[in-house]
Design a protein around this motif. Structure first.
Motif, PDB file in Angstrom:
ATOM      1  N   LEU A 172      -9.417  -4.611  -0.447  1.00  0.00           N
ATOM      2  CA  LEU A 172      -8.173  -4.258   0.225  1.00  0.00           C
ATOM      3  C   LEU A 172      -7.142  -3.748  -0.777  1.00  0.00           C
ATOM      4  O   LEU A 172      -6.427  -2.767  -0.510  1.00  0.00           O
ATOM      5  N   SER A 173      -7.078  -4.393  -1.927  1.00  0.00           N
ATOM      6  CA  SER A 173      -6.165  -3.948  -2.980  1.00  0.00           C
ATOM      7  C   SER A 173      -6.499  -2.522  -3.428  1.00  0.00           C
ATOM      8  O   SER A 173      -5.610  -1.684  -3.597  1.00  0.00           O
ATOM      9  N   LYS A 174      -7.803  -2.249  -3.580  1.00  0.00           N
ATOM     10  CA  LYS A 174      -8.224  -0.899  -3.991  1.00  0.00           C
ATOM     11  C   LYS A 174      -7.858   0.138  -2.931  1.00  0.00           C
ATOM     12  O   LYS A 174      -7.401   1.243  -3.251  1.00  0.00           O
ATOM     13  N   ALA A 175      -8.071  -0.212  -1.646  1.00  0.00           N
ATOM     14  CA  ALA A 175      -7.775   0.721  -0.563  1.00  0.00           C
ATOM     15  C   ALA A 175      -6.275   1.025  -0.506  1.00  0.00           C
ATOM     16  O   ALA A 175      -5.863   2.180  -0.352  1.00  0.00           O
ATOM     17  N   LYS A 214      -5.296   3.362  -3.380  1.00  0.00           N
ATOM     18  CA  LYS A 214      -5.682   4.753  -3.126  1.00  0.00           C
ATOM     19  C   LYS A 214      -4.749   5.414  -2.107  1.00  0.00           C
ATOM     20  O   LYS A 214      -4.566   6.631  -2.124  1.00  0.00           O
ATOM     21  N   GLN A 215      -4.168   4.621  -1.211  1.00  0.00           N
ATOM     22  CA  GLN A 215      -3.240   5.133  -0.209  1.00  0.00           C
ATOM     23  C   GLN A 215      -1.825   5.322  -0.769  1.00  0.00           C
ATOM     24  O   GLN A 215      -0.960   5.866  -0.097  1.00  0.00           O
ATOM     25  N   GLY A 216      -1.624   4.849  -2.000  1.00  0.00           N
ATOM     26  CA  GLY A 216      -0.294   4.933  -2.583  1.00  0.00           C
ATOM     27  C   GLY A 216       0.611   3.800  -2.150  1.00  0.00           C
ATOM     28  O   GLY A 216       1.817   3.827  -2.422  1.00  0.00           O
ATOM     29  N   CYS A 217       0.060   2.787  -1.488  1.00  0.00           N
ATOM     30  CA  CYS A 217       0.847   1.623  -1.032  1.00  0.00           C
ATOM     31  C   CYS A 217       0.783   0.552  -2.127  1.00  0.00           C
ATOM     32  O   CYS A 217       0.042  -0.434  -2.021  1.00  0.00           O
ATOM     33  N   TYR A 218       1.553   0.746  -3.186  1.00  0.00           N
ATOM     34  CA  TYR A 218       1.386  -0.066  -4.382  1.00  0.00           C
ATOM     35  C   TYR A 218       1.865  -1.506  -4.190  1.00  0.00           C
ATOM     36  O   TYR A 218       1.296  -2.430  -4.775  1.00  0.00           O
ATOM     37  N   GLN A 219       2.916  -1.714  -3.370  1.00  0.00           N
ATOM     38  CA  GLN A 219       3.391  -3.073  -3.139  1.00  0.00           C
ATOM     39  C   GLN A 219       2.330  -3.885  -2.403  1.00  0.00           C
ATOM     40  O   GLN A 219       2.031  -5.031  -2.758  1.00  0.00           O
ATOM     41  N   GLU A 220       1.733  -3.268  -1.352  1.00  0.00           N
ATOM     42  CA  GLU A 220       0.672  -3.948  -0.599  1.00  0.00           C
ATOM     43  C   GLU A 220      -0.553  -4.191  -1.477  1.00  0.00           C
ATOM     44  O   GLU A 220      -1.211  -5.229  -1.387  1.00  0.00           O
ATOM     45  N   ALA A 221      -0.861  -3.202  -2.345  1.00  0.00           N
ATOM     46  CA  ALA A 221      -1.992  -3.360  -3.270  1.00  0.00           C
ATOM     47  C   ALA A 221      -1.754  -4.536  -4.205  1.00  0.00           C
ATOM     48  O   ALA A 221      -2.663  -5.333  -4.477  1.00  0.00           O
ATOM     49  N   LEU A 222      -0.521  -4.664  -4.673  1.00  0.00           N
ATOM     50  CA  LEU A 222      -0.179  -5.768  -5.572  1.00  0.00           C
ATOM     51  C   LEU A 222      -0.311  -7.113  -4.859  1.00  0.00           C
ATOM     52  O   LEU A 222      -0.847  -8.075  -5.425  1.00  0.00           O
ATOM     53  N   GLU A 223       0.154  -7.177  -3.606  1.00  0.00           N
ATOM     54  CA  GLU A 223       0.063  -8.430  -2.853  1.00  0.00           C
ATOM     55  C   GLU A 223      -1.392  -8.842  -2.637  1.00  0.00           C
ATOM     56  O   GLU A 223      -1.754 -10.011  -2.775  1.00  0.00           O
ATOM     57  N   ALA A 224      -2.237  -7.857  -2.266  1.00  0.00           N
ATOM     58  CA  ALA A 224      -3.665  -8.160  -2.057  1.00  0.00           C
ATOM     59  C   ALA A 224      -4.314  -8.605  -3.360  1.00  0.00           C
ATOM     60  O   ALA A 224      -5.150  -9.520  -3.378  1.00  0.00           O
ATOM     61  N   HIS A 225      -3.922  -7.942  -4.466  1.00  0.00           N
ATOM     62  CA  HIS A 225      -4.509  -8.315  -5.764  1.00  0.00           C
ATOM     63  C   HIS A 225      -4.044  -9.709  -6.187  1.00  0.00           C
ATOM     64  O   HIS A 225      -4.825 -10.477  -6.760  1.00  0.00           O
ATOM     65  N   LYS A 226      -2.776 -10.042  -5.890  1.00  0.00           N
ATOM     66  CA  LYS A 226      -2.289 -11.394  -6.196  1.00  0.00           C
ATOM     67  C   LYS A 226      -3.095 -12.440  -5.427  1.00  0.00           C
ATOM     68  O   LYS A 226      -3.459 -13.489  -5.969  1.00  0.00           O
ATOM     69  N   GLU A 227      -3.373 -12.144  -4.140  1.00  0.00           N
ATOM     70  CA  GLU A 227      -4.169 -13.073  -3.327  1.00  0.00           C
ATOM     71  C   GLU A 227      -5.572 -13.229  -3.907  1.00  0.00           C
ATOM     72  O   GLU A 227      -6.106 -14.330  -3.987  1.00  0.00           O
TER      73      GLU A 227
END
Length: 493
Positions: free
Chosen positions: A254-257, A260-273
């Motif tokens: 999910l973080s990778k997806a 790639k979409q440019g949603c860096y805040q959401e990517a960071l949250e998924a990576h934190k999880e």
């Protein structure tokens, strides 16, 4: 009931039932039923992350099954121990045990167990592929993934014959994952399309696998919005079942997806999880190991050393990777010819035995001999001769498929195993190899040096066994040498 709860993705509820069943049968000295209960108990322990306890229970189940002389229960216990070794990443042992469990189930005519254990065997092969991917070796990953797909396809056919939709979905979901690992998103999508069409009610655990695998495949295809939607659904279901492994990997993808979409805040949250889950798993395992260590110390009357266990555990953890690397080096040394970097005779015998045990598997053997090799040694020295053998080994590795095997048979002789091949195709491949070796600029090694090879081929299934095929290929090799060398001679008729 315990096993049904395992299938439904409720291992915590199932584990109490399995433990009660084991206690019940132990009190009545019924070794066969107790072995079955302990095998299920071990499987559920493993599902909950208690791998050390699972090993003890699985080993006890295996011992009881042997004492009960019940082949069907022995196949179950052997399979569970294989799964324990798989989850512990001891893949050679896991492969051996899962294959043995499959054979035992087939021996007693239990096609349901045969199907289930074959699914696990496919998973172990896929784990080898995932290790290769993690190390960046995409080419080395393809062979194990193809083997995993082949085994799982056989399990899938059994699942259909048994009218077992649970196993059908497992096979299709697993193969979708394996195809994704190979970069074959089209085949992965075909598996998932079939998955969605399997009749019968799907359970939370199955839907969790479906959404996670679909999300992973969509990430590989670059379809990130759809991937995000499916991975979120997988995470929702994994939270219900408590499957930490799915939560971990789904958040990773999910973080990778999102990235790639440019949603860096959401990517960071998924990576934190993802990171928090990884820490949680590591902490649980460390806590569990400390608890087990304390139990072992009590048994050995060494309670006074329990205080130093934490420090010792840290030292063991720090040295574990070094030991693993050393084990891998020793394994490679035992199976690889050091001069040519090809399989040695011991490794070759293991591979040929697998063909002997699967009589329906098509293969072709090619025996290769370096022409006038004694003359090369006498004229240019043995050092040059060794260089010739090493270079031929390199050319063989470069010009065969990843699914084929090249081995040093002895001296200046080599053996090729063409997997899933017809004689005509293997003959064409050998002819290309013969020309590559002949046309190689051998002056780079020693001015005036010329090298050619003679090759004899034999069809494995036509010969009846791999070892009879070696004899046939060897006869054809000597025919090639008698007719003037530097040529390829296959078996006729």
């Amino acid at each position: 009931m315990a096993f049904f709860l395992f299938q439904l993705g409720s291992p915590q509820q199932g584990i109490d039932l399995a433990r009660h069943a084991a206690t019940h049968w132990a009190s009545r000295n019924q070794q066969g039923p107790e072995a079955k209960a302990r095998a299920h108990y071990a499987w559920l322990l493993l599902e909950l992350g208690s791998s050390e306890e699972a090993i003890e229970e699985a080993a006890q189940a295996l011992k009881l099954a042997e004492l009960a002389n019940d082949t069907r229960i022995l196949s179950l216990a052997t399979n569970v121990l294989g799964v324990v070794f798989w989850m512990s990443r001891q893949l050679d042992r896991a492969m051996e045990l899962c294959a043995r469990a499959t054979d035992l189930a087939r021996e007693v005519g239990d096609s349901i167990y045969e199907c289930w254990w074959m699914i696990n065997l496919g998973c172990v092969w896929a784990e080898v592929g995932h290790f290769a991917l993690d190390s960046g070796d995409t080419a080395a990953a393809r062979g194990p993934f193809l083997k995993a797909v082949e085994i799982t396809d056989r399990a899938y056919r059994l699942a259909i014959a048994n009218d077992d939709p649970w196993a059908e979905r497992l096979c299709l979901g697993n193969n979708a994952d394996y195809y994704t690992g190979m970069g074959d998103t089209i085949s992965a999508a075909e598996c998932l399309t079939k998955y969605a069409k399997v009749k019968g009610h799907n359970y939370t655990r199955g839907m969790e696998q479906y959404y996670y695998t679909l999300g992973q495949a969509l990430v590989a295809e670059g379809r990130y919005p759809q991937a995000i939607e499916n991975l979120k659904e997988a995470i929702l279901l994994a939270n219900l079942t408590g499957n930490i492994e799915t939560l971990l990997q789904a958040n990773n993808f999910l973080s990778k997806a999102y990235e790639k979409q440019g949603c860096y805040q959401e990517a960071l949250e998924a990576h934190k999880e993802y990171h928090q889950l990884a820490l949680h798993l590591a902490a649980e395992r460390a806590q569990h190991k400390a608890r087990l260590a304390e139990i072992h110390y009590e048994t050995r009357k060494l309670r006074n050393l329990a205080a130093s266990e934490t420090q010792r555990a840290e030292q063991f953890a720090a040295s574990f990777r070094i030991l693993e690397e050393k084990a891998a080096q020793l394994t490679e040394a035992a199976l690889v010819d050091p001069l040519t970097n090809l399989c040695n005779r011991r490794h070759l015998d293991m591979i040929l035995t697998s063909y002997r045990d699967d009589i329906q598997r098509p293969f072709v053997l090619a025996m290769i001999d370096v022409d006038h090799f004694k003359r090369i040694n006498d004229t240019f020295t043995h050092v040059v001769g060794d260089k010739v053998l090493a270079e031929i080994g390199r050319l063989l590795r470069r010009h065969i498929r990843s699914t084929d095997t090249a081995a040093r048979f002895g001296g200046e002789e080599f053996l090729l195993v063409f997997d899933n091949a017809e004689l005509a195709d293997a003959c064409n491949s050998c002819e290309r190899l013969r020309r590559v070796i002949l046309e190689r600029n051998w002056d780079e090694i020693e001015p005036g040096l010329q090298v050619s090879v003679s090759i004899g081929l034999a069809d494995g299934r036509a010969a009846g066994s791999p070892f009879l095929a070696i004899e046939a290929a060897d006869r054809n090799l000597y025919t090639a040498k008698r007719l003037g060398r530097n040529q390829v001679i296959p078996s006729q008729g």
